[in-house]
Design an enzyme around this catalytic site. Structure first.
Site, mmCIF file in Angstrom:
data_model
loop_
_atom_site.group_PDB
_atom_site.id
_atom_site.type_symbol
_atom_site.label_atom_id
_atom_site.label_comp_id
_atom_site.label_asym_id
_atom_site.label_seq_id
_atom_site.Cartn_x
_atom_site.Cartn_y
_atom_site.Cartn_z
ATOM 1 N N HIS A 1 58.162 41.606 29.020
ATOM 2 C CA HIS A 1 58.264 40.386 28.115
ATOM 3 C C HIS A 1 59.759 39.872 28.352
ATOM 4 C CE1 HIS A 1 58.052 37.987 24.676
ATOM 5 N NE2 HIS A 1 58.804 38.743 23.829
ATOM 6 N N CYS B 1 55.632 35.445 19.829
ATOM 7 C CA CYS B 1 55.447 35.356 21.159
ATOM 8 C C CYS B 1 54.377 36.026 21.708
ATOM 9 C CB CYS B 1 56.791 35.816 21.687
ATOM 10 S SG CYS B 1 58.354 35.471 20.946
ATOM 11 N N HIS C 1 61.579 31.068 27.724
ATOM 12 C CA HIS C 1 60.826 31.811 26.854
ATOM 13 C C HIS C 1 59.975 30.646 26.260
ATOM 14 C CE1 HIS C 1 58.994 34.322 24.191
ATOM 15 N NE2 HIS C 1 59.988 35.149 23.673
#
Length: 414
Positions: free
Chosen positions: A308, A178, A343
């Site tokens: 995040h 990520c 996400h």
């Protein structure tokens, strides 16, 4: 062998680095294609998440799907790169005048002076999934129509974008989960500073695939409702897909006040666990500190943090501790926009960098969509409503699977 000399000599290393200019940037996600659609959705606090209907996935979860990807046609001469991921890349590249800006810049600087640095996690793995369905029953051989180097290979993305524009500079795919499309900003900056290139396309693309959906399902981290970052009852992630790109160039002498600059990049590794973050967020804190040092900026210079914020219990708690330790409890407004976009994994750093750039330009700290009851154990100033405010400096965090961390510091030119 002819030696290639940089047109600009490398600068002497220093703690504080001269910023780079994001001359153009664009984001495409389940919120829509391009910056206007993204901006309007964020203003309206609208989520693009919907119950999962990707392929034949039998999963009780929500996803963020980009409309129109399957209808995109790649140029005939680039047919070897045809896959869902590269079709999504092309869709993103053609928004907000980005492709035209790249071509103009390459024509002015030379094709060899523009690099490509892009993040992805699964690249075109969906093509391999489809190929396995029609493999030879007797031998198990995959069909000849599967072009691995143009699809499944993680380098496929960077190679496609390089070929799409006819560029000849260095091209790199970063696949660090990520944090992938956050870390590319640092990779590009280093080569520009070294004088090896004059400009770079940075960002990332990740598209939905069954490997991702079932993989995270097997880890029991998929939410059965739209994800709720920093909520007391958060239950996991909602996977999205998207494409984001920025064009990094040396900062010219004169810029409009709302121009966006890359002021700092911080990178670290937790070195703690293969999948779990350090419980105190030590690696995350190191990345944020490094980005501030690179910019020569104190912590109180940051006006907003795009977290995040994956909506998993462990990740949100660790990031909250890191933010509170560096900026103080309730020290700076922050939110995660993953409740809106999902996400997007390897594309998350790039998409959220663009979201942060839009925050700077429009003077708006974005609300965390879907979050209803804030977790009282995370002492941060988490926004559940948009907050209009003049901003000079915004931080964007991308913390990857296994503890690979990246923080970007963006600022207005004036």
């Amino acid at each position: 062998m002819r030696r290639l000399l940089p047109s600009h000599p490398p600068s002497r290393p220093s703690t504080v680095r001269a910023p780079l200019h994001l001359s153009h940037f664009t984001a495409t996600s389940c919120l829509g294609a391009g910056n206007p659609a993204t901006h309007q959705a964020l203003l309206a606090r609208r989520s693009g998440l919907a119950p999962c209907d990707f392929d034949d996935a039998q999963l009780s979860t929500w996803t963020g799907t980009v409309a129109g990807v399957d209808e995109v046609l790649l140029p005939a001469q680039l047919a070897e790169y045809d896959c869902r991921n590269n079709r999504l890349a092309q869709l993103g590249l053609e928004q907000d005048g980005f492709a035209a800006a790249v071509r103009e810049l390459a024509g002015r600087l030379g094709a060899a002076r523009v690099g490509v640095f892009l993040g992805t996690s699964t690249s075109g793995i969906y093509e391999t999934e489809l190929a396995y369905r029609v493999r030879d029953a007797a031998t198990g051989a995959l069909p000849e129509s599967l072009v691995y180097h143009g699809s499944h290979n993680p380098y496929s993305l960077a190679a496609f974008v390089r070929a799409y524009f006819g560029l000849q500079g260095p091209a790199v795919s970063v696949s660090s989960a990520c944090s992938s499309s956050g870390k590319v900003f640092g990779s590009a900056w280093r080569l520009i500073e070294a004088g090896l290139i004059d400009a770079a396309i940075v960002g990332g693309v990740d598209s939905l695939c069954l490997t991702t959906l079932y993989g995270f399902g097997s880890l029991d981290v998929l939410s059965d409702a739209p994800c709720r970052p920093f909520d007391a009852q958060r239950r996991g992630i909602s996977i999205g897909e998207g494409a984001a790109f920025a064009l990094l160039v040396r900062t010219p002498a004169s810029l409009p006040a709302d121009a966006v600059l890359l002021r700092g990049v911080g990178e670290s590794s937790d070195a703690h666990h293969m999948s779990s973050p350090h419980p105190e967020g030590l690696g995350a804190k190191m990345a944020m500190e490094q980005a501030l040092r690179m910019a020569g900026a104190p912590a109180d210079a940051v006006d907003y943090i795009n977290l995040h914020g994956t909506a998993t219990p462990a990740n949100d708690a660790a990031e909250g501790k890191a933010v509170a330790a560096l900026f103080g409890p309730q020290g700076v407004p922050c939110s995660s926009t993953k409740g809106a976009t999902g996400h997007t994994l390897g594309a998350a750093g790039g998409i959220e960098a663009v979201v942060s750039a839009l925050a700077l330009q429009h003077g708006m700290a974005w609300a965390g969509v879907n979050t209803g009851q804030l977790d009282p154990g995370i002492p941060v100033d988490y926004l559940t409503d948009n907050r209009a405010m003049r901003m000079a400096c915004v931080m964007s965090n991308s913390f990857g699977f296994g503890g690979t961390n990246c923080s970007l510091l963006l600022g207005r030119a004036g």
